[in-house]
Write a protein that holds these residues in place. Structure first.
Motif, PDB file in Angstrom:
ATOM      1  N   MET A 253      32.168 -14.082   0.990  1.00  0.00           N
ATOM      2  CA  MET A 253      31.989 -13.217  -0.164  1.00  0.00           C
ATOM      3  C   MET A 253      32.684 -11.904   0.108  1.00  0.00           C
ATOM      4  SD  MET A 253      30.698 -13.348  -3.166  1.00  0.00           S
ATOM      5  CE  MET A 253      31.739 -12.200  -4.035  1.00  0.00           C
ATOM      6  N   GLY A 254      33.010 -11.177  -0.940  1.00  0.00           N
ATOM      7  CA  GLY A 254      33.746  -9.919  -0.805  1.00  0.00           C
ATOM      8  C   GLY A 254      32.862  -8.761  -0.385  1.00  0.00           C
ATOM      9  N   LEU A 255      33.374  -7.586  -0.652  1.00  0.00           N
ATOM     10  CA  LEU A 255      32.724  -6.349  -0.245  1.00  0.00           C
ATOM     11  C   LEU A 255      31.327  -6.235  -0.851  1.00  0.00           C
ATOM     12  CD1 LEU A 255      33.203  -3.492   1.075  1.00  0.00           C
ATOM     13  CD2 LEU A 255      33.951  -2.758  -1.188  1.00  0.00           C
ATOM     14  N   LEU A 256      30.306  -5.977  -0.028  1.00  0.00           N
ATOM     15  CA  LEU A 256      28.934  -5.853  -0.506  1.00  0.00           C
ATOM     16  C   LEU A 256      28.410  -4.452  -0.207  1.00  0.00           C
ATOM     17  CD1 LEU A 256      27.284  -9.272   0.379  1.00  0.00           C
ATOM     18  CD2 LEU A 256      27.981  -8.436  -1.849  1.00  0.00           C
ATOM     19  N   SER A 257      28.847  -3.496  -1.005  1.00  0.00           N
ATOM     20  CA  SER A 257      28.383  -2.120  -0.819  1.00  0.00           C
ATOM     21  C   SER A 257      26.957  -1.983  -1.309  1.00  0.00           C
ATOM     22  CB  SER A 257      29.284  -1.151  -1.598  1.00  0.00           C
ATOM     23  OG  SER A 257      30.599  -1.179  -1.085  1.00  0.00           O
ATOM     24  N   GLN A 258      26.256  -1.018  -0.738  1.00  0.00           N
ATOM     25  CA  GLN A 258      24.903  -0.700  -1.165  1.00  0.00           C
ATOM     26  C   GLN A 258      24.930   0.637  -1.889  1.00  0.00           C
ATOM     27  OE1 GLN A 258      22.310  -2.663  -0.821  1.00  0.00           O
ATOM     28  NE2 GLN A 258      23.198  -4.210   0.525  1.00  0.00           N
ATOM     29  N   GLY A 259      24.025   0.807  -2.857  1.00  0.00           N
ATOM     30  CA  GLY A 259      23.945   2.092  -3.525  1.00  0.00           C
ATOM     31  C   GLY A 259      23.629   1.939  -4.994  1.00  0.00           C
ATOM     32  N   SER A 260      24.025   2.959  -5.761  1.00  0.00           N
ATOM     33  CA  SER A 260      23.727   3.009  -7.190  1.00  0.00           C
ATOM     34  C   SER A 260      24.963   2.593  -7.976  1.00  0.00           C
ATOM     35  CB  SER A 260      23.320   4.442  -7.588  1.00  0.00           C
ATOM     36  OG  SER A 260      22.329   4.937  -6.710  1.00  0.00           O
ATOM     37  N   PRO A 261      24.940   1.415  -8.602  1.00  0.00           N
ATOM     38  CA  PRO A 261      26.132   0.930  -9.296  1.00  0.00           C
ATOM     39  C   PRO A 261      26.404   1.730 -10.575  1.00  0.00           C
ATOM     40  CG  PRO A 261      24.289  -0.561  -9.663  1.00  0.00           C
ATOM     41  CD  PRO A 261      23.829   0.445  -8.655  1.00  0.00           C
ATOM     42  N   LEU A 262      27.682   1.963 -10.844  1.00  0.00           N
ATOM     43  CA  LEU A 262      28.089   2.662 -12.058  1.00  0.00           C
ATOM     44  C   LEU A 262      28.403   1.644 -13.146  1.00  0.00           C
ATOM     45  CD1 LEU A 262      30.566   5.329 -10.575  1.00  0.00           C
ATOM     46  CD2 LEU A 262      28.101   5.536 -10.952  1.00  0.00           C
ATOM     47  N   ASN A 263      28.118   2.019 -14.406  1.00  0.00           N
ATOM     48  CA  ASN A 263      28.491   1.133 -15.506  1.00  0.00           C
ATOM     49  C   ASN A 263      29.994   1.210 -15.741  1.00  0.00           C
ATOM     50  OD1 ASN A 263      29.115   3.399 -17.124  1.00  0.00           O
ATOM     51  ND2 ASN A 263      27.021   3.497 -17.925  1.00  0.00           N
ATOM     52  N   TRP A 264      30.499   0.410 -16.700  1.00  0.00           N
ATOM     53  CA  TRP A 264      31.940   0.326 -16.865  1.00  0.00           C
ATOM     54  C   TRP A 264      32.558   1.658 -17.296  1.00  0.00           C
ATOM     55  CZ3 TRP A 264      36.225  -1.029 -15.344  1.00  0.00           C
ATOM     56  CH2 TRP A 264      37.385  -0.897 -16.121  1.00  0.00           C
ATOM     57  N   GLU A 265      31.916   2.362 -18.218  1.00  0.00           N
ATOM     58  CA  GLU A 265      32.474   3.639 -18.673  1.00  0.00           C
ATOM     59  C   GLU A 265      32.583   4.631 -17.526  1.00  0.00           C
ATOM     60  OE1 GLU A 265      33.834   4.467 -21.570  1.00  0.00           O
ATOM     61  OE2 GLU A 265      33.567   2.348 -22.094  1.00  0.00           O
ATOM     62  N   GLU A 266      31.579   4.654 -16.661  1.00  0.00           N
ATOM     63  CA  GLU A 266      31.631   5.551 -15.499  1.00  0.00           C
ATOM     64  C   GLU A 266      32.668   5.066 -14.484  1.00  0.00           C
ATOM     65  OE1 GLU A 266      27.530   4.992 -14.584  1.00  0.00           O
ATOM     66  OE2 GLU A 266      26.925   6.948 -15.384  1.00  0.00           O
ATOM     67  N   THR A 267      32.708   3.742 -14.245  1.00  0.00           N
ATOM     68  CA  THR A 267      33.677   3.178 -13.302  1.00  0.00           C
ATOM     69  C   THR A 267      35.106   3.452 -13.753  1.00  0.00           C
ATOM     70  OG1 THR A 267      32.126   1.424 -12.680  1.00  0.00           O
ATOM     71  CG2 THR A 267      34.449   1.045 -12.186  1.00  0.00           C
ATOM     72  N   LYS A 268      35.351   3.310 -15.068  1.00  0.00           N
ATOM     73  CA  LYS A 268      36.692   3.490 -15.604  1.00  0.00           C
ATOM     74  C   LYS A 268      37.228   4.897 -15.336  1.00  0.00           C
ATOM     75  CE  LYS A 268      37.073   3.416 -20.086  1.00  0.00           C
ATOM     76  NZ  LYS A 268      37.167   2.946 -21.490  1.00  0.00           N
ATOM     77  N   LYS A 269      36.328   5.880 -15.345  1.00  0.00           N
ATOM     78  CA  LYS A 269      36.740   7.271 -15.085  1.00  0.00           C
ATOM     79  C   LYS A 269      37.314   7.428 -13.679  1.00  0.00           C
ATOM     80  CE  LYS A 269      33.108   9.180 -18.079  1.00  0.00           C
ATOM     81  NZ  LYS A 269      31.820   9.949 -18.077  1.00  0.00           N
ATOM     82  N   TYR A 270      36.842   6.580 -12.768  1.00  0.00           N
ATOM     83  CA  TYR A 270      37.260   6.702 -11.369  1.00  0.00           C
ATOM     84  C   TYR A 270      38.308   5.658 -10.980  1.00  0.00           C
ATOM     85  CZ  TYR A 270      33.359   9.898 -10.630  1.00  0.00           C
ATOM     86  OH  TYR A 270      32.493  10.976 -10.688  1.00  0.00           O
ATOM     87  N   ALA A 271      38.853   4.893 -11.973  1.00  0.00           N
ATOM     88  CA  ALA A 271      39.799   3.821 -11.654  1.00  0.00           C
ATOM     89  C   ALA A 271      41.021   4.360 -10.912  1.00  0.00           C
ATOM     90  CB  ALA A 271      40.218   3.089 -12.927  1.00  0.00           C
ATOM     91  N   ASP A 272      41.594   5.449 -11.403  1.00  0.00           N
ATOM     92  CA  ASP A 272      42.771   6.023 -10.742  1.00  0.00           C
ATOM     93  C   ASP A 272      42.416   6.575  -9.367  1.00  0.00           C
ATOM     94  OD1 ASP A 272      44.504   5.375 -12.785  1.00  0.00           O
ATOM     95  OD2 ASP A 272      44.267   7.298 -13.817  1.00  0.00           O
ATOM     96  N   HIS A 273      41.217   7.122  -9.251  1.00  0.00           N
ATOM     97  CA  HIS A 273      40.747   7.640  -7.963  1.00  0.00           C
ATOM     98  C   HIS A 273      40.663   6.507  -6.935  1.00  0.00           C
ATOM     99  CE1 HIS A 273      38.210  10.070  -5.195  1.00  0.00           C
ATOM    100  NE2 HIS A 273      37.564   8.927  -5.008  1.00  0.00           N
ATOM    101  N   VAL A 274      40.106   5.380  -7.359  1.00  0.00           N
ATOM    102  CA  VAL A 274      39.977   4.230  -6.455  1.00  0.00           C
ATOM    103  C   VAL A 274      41.351   3.711  -6.064  1.00  0.00           C
ATOM    104  CG1 VAL A 274      39.192   1.830  -6.282  1.00  0.00           C
ATOM    105  CG2 VAL A 274      37.697   3.558  -7.315  1.00  0.00           C
ATOM    106  N   ARG A 275      42.254   3.585  -7.035  1.00  0.00           N
ATOM    107  CA  ARG A 275      43.599   3.095  -6.726  1.00  0.00           C
ATOM    108  C   ARG A 275      44.331   4.053  -5.790  1.00  0.00           C
ATOM    109  NH1 ARG A 275      43.477   0.618 -12.112  1.00  0.00           N
ATOM    110  NH2 ARG A 275      43.819   2.647 -13.066  1.00  0.00           N
ATOM    111  N   LYS A 276      44.248   5.359  -6.087  1.00  0.00           N
ATOM    112  CA  LYS A 276      44.940   6.361  -5.272  1.00  0.00           C
ATOM    113  C   LYS A 276      44.455   6.327  -3.827  1.00  0.00           C
ATOM    114  CE  LYS A 276      45.381  11.396  -4.753  1.00  0.00           C
ATOM    115  NZ  LYS A 276      45.017  12.715  -5.319  1.00  0.00           N
TER     116      LYS A 276
END
Length: 590
Positions: free
Chosen positions: A1-24
């Motif tokens: 299985m892939g990455l199994l991070s622990q914590g507070s998951p963000l919804n799609w609208e919140e995740t989308k805001k950080y898409a460029d941050h994650v890619r960068k």
């Protein structure tokens, strides 16, 4: 299985805001890893397998089989009794997408000696016995690719109803959220993929048309708000959730190479074999999505065969090239990073890019292709790896061991003899389509390279490749072959993989016991490729077709499903012979 991070998951609208941050930051993390270990050489040839299991309940009174949604509890018990008690425990257990699934691997990777092949089946047996020992009465472990009544009413234990209208994760008409693993990664993936698409997943699989199957076959969906009616195709089975793909089981093998160059070479060579051992019913396939065959070769040998359109992030590609990454690896990473992150945790947004790789793995591990090229984790003694992902899981430990040993032996022969199996990637894609057809083992024809001993010529560019006939058949580099020809050989056409492996074994120092084990594994592969023995898929089809309750209407009833899986369970435990699958007991081996 892939990455199994622990914590507070963000919804799609919140995740989308950080898409460029994650890619960068994912690219920065990759570059940090690459620059630290690009010159790393002489890592030991290590490898390991991953077997995915389903937990099922056999209800003898009502003659029903259901998927048991207690994978979390079973996993915790196995880990408490195993790795948490003894770091050198011979097995490891990990979660999978379905709450009725677990994944087992050997506790330590196998090494490069031939004698290791004699321990694979024993370790798989340990895993099966270990997991079975913590199950409840009437529960058992199944290694089948797809549960025949997945998504039918009452297919889980406990039974839950889907929630297509109410607030939920998948909003499936068929697959209840309770069947999804409770770890937030899985529900977040499911929810965010749906929100990102703006609709539910759409999977249409052609229905098996039998004598009494309605024609056209058109499903009705009582709780549908119109989305299913628009998406479902006539004469197809419509599915609307990730669980219909990721809720199936497969068999995978990961190899640690001696260097990055060797890893790239193996990645390319093994990619051509993915259609030969296809995942016909495993991860669902949407044309060139995250769930597909690879899109580009990585080695210099493969450059001239990269003949399919490759969408890349041009800015990321330039960043990688400017940082000293070569063209082939840069475009591979830039292609992976055209995707959006699907699961992000609030606590994992801002990371130490020198010592962490979560943002890179966020995108790397959510591209579920037939092969995966895996850089070393930061600050670890793990080397460059490749993961071979397309195999269907088999009923027994003997079969699973046979397929694993076959692929591992193949890598040893490829590396030892410097073999070249490369063909244009467009032909690999065509092979994958053929591999999805019913009875492809006996009836399908696959593009395959004729002369595998010539070796690669990196100097040859794509234009001269075309001039040399790389995009045509006949007397050139590749022709259409049957699986029997590819595996067993045909005089004047191709020498066959099994004869090549046998020749390799004859030149190696192998103890008698190990040689006997390997030869029994290869015999199974040989006889299935020739059609002398059935594949699991064909055997299951024939079982259903001959069942007294089957009405030639394409419907697998609870009773048919019960009898089929009871038979599968008996075979997997060694309680019942099945000569159609294995031949005589003498030929099966152990």
């Amino acid at each position: 299985m892939g990455l199994l991070s622990q914590g507070s998951p963000l919804n799609w609208e919140e995740t989308k805001k950080y898409a460029d941050h994650v890619r960068k930051h994912g690219i920065v993390q990759f570059l940090n890893i690459y620059n630290k270990v690009k010159e790393r050489q002489k890592d030991v040839l290590l490898w390991g397998d991953e077997v995915e299991y389903m937990l099922i309940e056999m209800d003898e009174k009502n003659e029903k089989v259901r998927l048991v949604l207690n994978g979390g509890e079973v996993l915790e018990t196995l880990q408490d009794k195993g790795e948490k008690t003894n770091p050198n425990h011979p097995t490891l257990w990990r979660p999978e997408y379905g709450s009725y699934m677990i994944e087992g691997t050997p506790g330590q990777p196998y090494g490069g000696t031939m004698s290791e092949f004699n321990t694979v089946e024993d370790n798989m047996g340990k895993r099966r016995r270990e997991a079975s020992s913590v199950l409840n009465k009437n529960e058992t472990l199944a290694t089948i690719t797809s549960f025949p009544r997945l998504g039918c009413p009452g297919f889980t234990q406990p039974e839950y109803n889907p929630t297509p209208v109410e607030k939920g994760v998948s909003k499936s008409l068929f697959f209840p959220d309770e069947a999804i693993n409770g770890h937030p990664r899985f529900s977040t993936l499911t929810r965010n993929i749906r929100h990102r698409r703006g609709e539910k997943v759409v999977i249409n699989v052609p229905i098996f048309k039998d004598k009494c199957t309605p024609s056209p076959f058109v499903e009705k969906f009582p709780e549908d708000d119109g989305e299913a009616a628009r998406a479902a195709l006539p004469d197809h089975i419509y599915m609307d959730a990730m669980g219909f793909g990721m809720g199936n089981c497969c068999l995978q093998v990961t190899f640690q190479a001696c260097s990055i160059e060797e890893a790239r070479y193996l990645y390319d060579q093994l990619a051509t074999f993915c259609p030969i051992v296809p995942l016909k019913s495993n991860k669902f396939r949407i044309l060139k999505s995250r769930y597909d065959s690879i899109d580009s070769y990585l080695s210099s040998c493969g450059d001239k065969y990269n003949d399919i359109d490759l969408t890349i992030d041009e800015e990321i590609n330039k960043q990688l090239l400017d940082a000293g990454i070569d063209k082939l690896l840069a475009q591979h990473i830039a292609h992976l990073f055209i995707r959006d992150p699907l699961s992000l945790f609030e606590e994992k947004i801002h990371l130490d890019d020198e010592n962490e790789s979560d943002h890179f793995e966020n995108l790397q591990s959510t591209n579920w292709q037939t092969m995966r090229f895996k850089p070393p984790p930061p600050n670890s003694d793990i080397g460059w790896r490749v993961e071979f992902r397309p195999m269907e899981v088999q009923l027994t430990d003997f079969e699973n061991s046979a397929y694993v040993v076959f692929i591992v032996l193949l890598t040893r022969v490829i590396l030892s003899y410097k073999l070249d199996f490369l063909i244009p990637l467009s032909k690999v894609d065509e092979n994958m389509k053929v591999a999805q057809e019913r009875n492809a083992v006996q009836e399908g024809m696959f593009y395959f390279r004729k002369d595998i001993y010539k070796g690669c010529n990196p100097v040859l560019d794509s234009s001269s490749a075309a001039q040399n006939g790389l995009d045509s058949e006949g007397d050139n580099e590749y022709i259409l072959m049957s699986i029997d020809t590819i595996i067993n050989g045909k005089e004047g056409v191709f020498q066959g993989l099994i004869p090549i492996l046998n020749c390799y074994l004859e030149n190696m120092e192998v103890d008698v016991d190990t040689r006997c084990t390997i030869l029994n594994y290869l015999k199974l592969i040989k006889r299935r490729a020739s059609g002398e023995l059935m594949t699991i898929a064909k055997w299951m089809r024939e079982f259903v077709d001959k069942h007294t309750q089957y009405k030639q209407d394409s419907v697998i009833t609870d009773k048919i499903n019960y009898d089929l899986l009871r038979k599968c369970d008996s075979i997997s435990k060694g309680e019942e012979r099945c000569p159609e699958l294995f031949g005589d007991p003498v030929n099966r081996g152990k």
